[in-house]
Design an enzyme around this catalytic site. Structure first.
Site: not given
Ligand SMILES: CSC[C@H]1O[C@H](OP(=O)(O)O)[C@H](O)[C@@H]1O
Length: 346
Positions: A48, A89, A195, A236, A246
């Site tokens: 985010a 997004r 991730q 998020d 999230n």
């Molecule tokens: C520090 S916020 C990170 C947050 O974003 C991730 O989503 P994505 O990898 O799809 O951008 C995930 O929800 C994380 O908690």
């Protein structure tokens, strides 16, 4: 190393291509806002706060490289860039929060285009620098909740890669480690984009923090058998009542933790709180390509049946009553979240 930076010499935005980690550390250079929007959509850059900074730098690219010498043309071009970046997004409110900060610059009664270009770039760079300082403060508050010897279960990636640097939830863990606390992290692999297994594991290797990767479905086992002292994740978008959107899987993790009496901490900057959204049901949830779910290789072969279908919601909503606290740069927010979030944002 920062996940994203502005190159003043080349006038481009440079970012780590997170799709290549941990096997390869590769950089991508974006020369225009379309490339930034594509990088956000394709998760070259993700997280985010990181995509918020990417959006702001995408607007700086549009301003700096704009060919318009007339105010109306310049404004139309910047509005088109804003629209394209906003569409990249839908869930992380930080993207819209950062783009709104750039819009605030554009609303000023300034018709000197060259001056505006400088102001927009300066604001994008300010957002990036603020992010690091904010994450460091979140991490200081969050580290106080971590005791020596804790086993912490962490979901997705919330470290330096998900921000400009340092990180939010993973930043708290990193800070506690730097304070000399012995911590072991159970890293949810975080299907389908992994991730956790790819990015959080890579970061923990860099920091020298002890960890083991687990499949997402194993979290309940470790929570129920008393192996975990705390759960940490990011956000998020946080609704006014404290519901947290999230990464997919957060809700089940919070349910299992709550039912086993394990504290659940969400770490996020206050820019992730969206007071315009009363409760989590109204948070837009991104549905990504089914291919991300179906593309499972084993010994070089795809394992799902040909023609198989899949659903791929990228986020879910954790109701506020499952949370112990929300860790922000202004302090640790405890229930009642509706009242205390408003207070900390005022
Ligand atoms: C520090 S916020 C990170 C947050 O974003 C991730 O989503 P994505 O990898 O799809 O951008 C995930 O929800 C994380 O908690």
């Amino acid at each position: 190393m920062r996940s994203i930076e502005w190159d003043e010499t080349k006038k481009v935005v440079r970012m780590i291509d997170q799709r290549c980690l941990p096997q390869r550390l590769e950089m991508v250079e974006c020369v225009d806002y379309h490339e930034v929007a594509n990088a956000i959509r394709d998760m070259v850059i993700r997280g985010a706060p990181a995509i918020g900074v990417a959006g702001a730098m995408g607007m700086a690219l549009a301003a700096i490289h704009s060919k318009y010498n007339d105010w109306e043309g310049f404004r139309r071009y910047l509005d088109e860039a804003d629209k394209v970046l906003r569409a990249s997004r839908p869930t992380a409110v930080n993207l819209f929060w950062a783009l709104n900060r750039i819009q605030t610059i554009l609303q000023r009664p300034i018709e000197d285009i060259e001056k505006l270009k400088k102001l927009i770039l300066a604001e994008a760079l300010r957002i990036a620098e603020e992010d690091i300082a904010i994450n460091y403060q979140i991490s200081l508050f969050g580290s106080e909740l971590i005791q020596n010897g804790d086993v912490i279960l962490h979901h997705c990636n919330t470290g330096a890669l998900a921000t400009v640097d340092w990180g939010t939830a993973l930043g708290c863990i990193r800070m506690a480690h730097q304070q000399g606390k012995h911590i072991h992290v159970l890293v949810d692999e975080t299907r389908p984009r992994l991730q956790g297994a790819r990015l959080t594991a890579w970061e923990l290797e860099q920091y020298g923090i002890s960890y083991e990767i687990i499949v997402d479905g194993a979290a309940g086992y470790f929570l129920r058998t008393g192996k975990v002292q705390k759960v940490f994740f990011g956000a998020d978008r946080i609704a006014a009542n404290g519901d947290v959107a999230n990464k997919i899987g957060t809700y089940m993790l919070a349910l299992a933790a709550h039912s086993n009496g394990v504290p659940v901490y969400c770490a996020a900057p206050i820019s992730t709180v969206d007071l315009s959204i009363p409760a989590g049901e109204s948070i837009p949830i991104e549905e990504r390509s089914a291919d991300e779910v179906l593309d499972i290789q084993y010994k070089g072969e795809n394992v799902v049946p040909k023609g198989a279908k899949a659903r791929n919601p990228a986020f879910d909503v954790t109701p506020h009553f499952l949370l112990t606290a929300i860790i922000t740069e202004k302090g640790v927010v405890y229930p009642p979240f509706e009242e205390n979030l408003r207070q900390i944002l005022s």
